[in-house]
Motif scaffolding. Structure first.
Motif, PDB file in Angstrom:
ATOM      1  N   GLY A  48       7.111  -1.629  -3.372  1.00 34.43           N
ATOM      2  CA  GLY A  48       6.982  -0.205  -2.720  1.00 34.43           C
ATOM      3  C   GLY A  48       7.172   1.075  -4.512  1.00 34.43           C
ATOM      4  N   THR A  49       8.791   1.106  -3.224  1.00 35.05           N
ATOM      5  CA  THR A  49       9.039   1.826  -4.067  1.00 35.05           C
ATOM      6  C   THR A  49       9.593   1.590  -5.188  1.00 35.05           C
ATOM      7  OG1 THR A  49      10.577   2.898  -2.505  1.00 35.05           O
ATOM      8  CG2 THR A  49      11.644   3.869  -4.815  1.00 35.05           C
TER       9      THR A  49
ATOM     10  N   GLY B 175      13.422  -2.875  -0.106  1.00 38.31           N
ATOM     11  CA  GLY B 175      14.954  -2.690  -0.777  1.00 38.31           C
ATOM     12  C   GLY B 175      14.111  -3.828  -1.638  1.00 38.31           C
TER      13      GLY B 175
ATOM     14  N   HIS C 224       0.488   5.346   0.279  1.00 37.10           N
ATOM     15  CA  HIS C 224      -0.364   6.477   0.178  1.00 37.10           C
ATOM     16  C   HIS C 224      -0.436   7.770  -0.875  1.00 37.10           C
ATOM     17  CE1 HIS C 224      -3.298   9.546   2.418  1.00 37.10           C
ATOM     18  NE2 HIS C 224      -2.155  10.004   2.494  1.00 37.10           N
TER      19      HIS C 224
ATOM     20  N   ASP D 290       9.249  -5.188   6.553  1.00 37.43           N
ATOM     21  CA  ASP D 290       9.871  -4.359   6.286  1.00 37.43           C
ATOM     22  C   ASP D 290      11.483  -4.246   6.659  1.00 37.43           C
ATOM     23  OD1 ASP D 290       8.728  -3.175   4.157  1.00 37.43           O
ATOM     24  OD2 ASP D 290       7.466  -2.047   5.253  1.00 37.43           O
TER      25      ASP D 290
ATOM     26  N   GLY E 168       0.819  -0.820   0.321  1.00 34.88           N
ATOM     27  CA  GLY E 168       0.075  -0.044   0.135  1.00 34.88           C
ATOM     28  C   GLY E 168       1.053   1.277   0.206  1.00 34.88           C
TER      29      GLY E 168
ATOM     30  N   LYS F  32       1.621  -6.142   7.984  1.00 34.17           N
ATOM     31  CA  LYS F  32       3.198  -5.556   7.696  1.00 34.17           C
ATOM     32  C   LYS F  32       3.672  -5.171   8.713  1.00 34.17           C
ATOM     33  CE  LYS F  32       3.079  -2.127   4.876  1.00 34.17           C
ATOM     34  NZ  LYS F  32       2.803  -1.982   3.308  1.00 34.17           N
TER      35      LYS F  32
ATOM     36  N   THR G 243      -4.395   1.054   7.042  1.00 31.48           N
ATOM     37  CA  THR G 243      -3.078   1.449   7.956  1.00 31.48           C
ATOM     38  C   THR G 243      -3.540   2.169   9.119  1.00 31.48           C
ATOM     39  OG1 THR G 243      -1.735   2.254   5.616  1.00 31.48           O
ATOM     40  CG2 THR G 243      -0.689   3.127   7.694  1.00 31.48           C
TER      41      THR G 243
END
Ligand SMILES: Cc1cc2nc3c(=O)[nH]c(=O)nc-3n(C[C@H](O)[C@H](O)[C@H](O)COP(=O)(O)O)c2cc1C
Length: 323
Positions: A198-199, A177, A21, A142, A19, A121, A72
């Protein structure tokens, strides 16, 4: 590739989109799910439960594959309408929920009754064990490398994942990562059942964010993230920019006396300006060290196909040839 996570979630590849934002909208979630991963809509980016219901329907119009919703739980003076979001998730027939932040125990009976699988998470082995003990179906672990909130223990995935494997019996995915097929293989070797990214998913064609955000990630190296808000025990890994440089300098000056109101202008409500308008110095935004491994902006299908091909090559050729 079959793992406990592909089986649990009914997906083709062991790859989840965490997830995010203002990033985790229907467009990205559908693209990830169509490519065989698990896309996730970020619940709280939708201002109201009714908006979330509409976003879920929009996603369903773009994919017939499973996708999830992130919830979240953050401490807030005026908490969001969590009961409303949970009701919509159940009513809309969502099968997977990624919870994050505070302990999700209170919401588990209602979600489980509707047959929903919960992936919680967390950033530490003790929280992962707690999640297992309260009945979560899986955890996303994470590591310190992650974009967003790595917690306060600073344990990187090379240690965190094998520690999680020592302690957990439920499936878990490696988060933080992750961006390549080799890393997927490494995560599997360390005991994980898949990866969550994510990234890496922000720098894809379908991510519904301004081109400047994607370009900033591609232009960054693994040296370009900063940790902020440590003094508030709300540490966040963000991409460095002019605003973050100012914020970090202010944090140094204030030391232990730092209060949230001192830095509000750098972190409060800045996401729409950054993600939608592309004003990159408007404030601090979450970004992981994996930026150093991101060199292009593929479609989600291209990215997931590439990761799976690299993982399979790595297992069949490089690793098999060593033994
Ligand atoms: C821009 C951005 C926004 C995020 N927002 C959320 C969020 O609202 N809720 C949440 O649980 N995690 C959030 N995360 C964390 C991701 O779901 C995921 O755990 C993290 O990005 C993994 O690390 P990686 O970026 O190295 O892949 C966010 C991450 C990023 C990069």
């Amino acid at each position: 590739m079959k793992t406990r996570i592909t089986e649990l979630l009914g997906i083709r590849h062991p790859i989840i989109q965490g997830g995010m934002h203002y990033v985790g909208l229907a467009d990205l979630a559908a693209a990830v799910s169509n490519a065989g991963g698990l896309g996730i809509i970020t619940g709280l980016t939708q201002p109201t439960p009714d908006d979330l219901a509409r976003e879920i329907q929009r996603c369903r119009a773009m994919t017939d594959k499973p996708f999830g919703v992130n919830l979240t739980f953050l401490p807030a003076v005026k908490p969001p309408d969590y009961p409303g979001y949970v009701r919509v998730i159940v009513e809309q027939g969502i099968r997977v929920v990624e919870t994050a932040g505070n302990n999700p125990q209170k919401w588990l009976p209602e979600l489980h009754k509707a047959g929903i699988k919960i992936i919680h998470k967390c950033t530490s082995v003790r929280h992962a064990k707690k999640a297992e003990s309260i009945g979560c179906d899986a955890v996303s672990v994470d590591g310190f490398e992650c974009g967003g909130h790595p917690g306060e223990d600073d344990i990187p995935n090379m240690i965190l994942l094998p520690r999680a494997a020592e302690e957990l019996t439920i499936p878990f995915v490696a988060s933080g990562g992750m961006g390549t097929g080799r890393q997927l293989v490494a995560a599997l070797a360390l005991g994980a059942d898949g990866i969550s990214m994510g990234t890496r998913f922000i720098a894809t064609k379908e991510a519904p964010v301004h081109q400047n955000v994607k370009d900033a990630i591609v232009a960054s190296s693994e040296l370009d993230t900063r940790l902020i808000m440590r003094a508030l025990r709300n540490t966040e890994r963000v991409l460095n920019n002019a605003s973050v440089t100012e914020l970090v300098a202010l944090e140094r000056t204030k030391g232990d006396k730092l209060e949230f109101k001192d830095i509000m202008r750098y972190v409060g409500g800045v996401y729409p300006k950054i993600m939608q308008e592309g004003v990159m110095d408007a404030g601090a935004w979450s970004c992981g060290m994996v930026a150093g491994l991101i060199h292009d902006i593929p479609t989600c299908q291209e990215l997931i196909t590439r990761i799976m091909r690299e993982a399979e090559d790595s297992i069949r050729h490089r690793l098999a040839s060593l033994v």
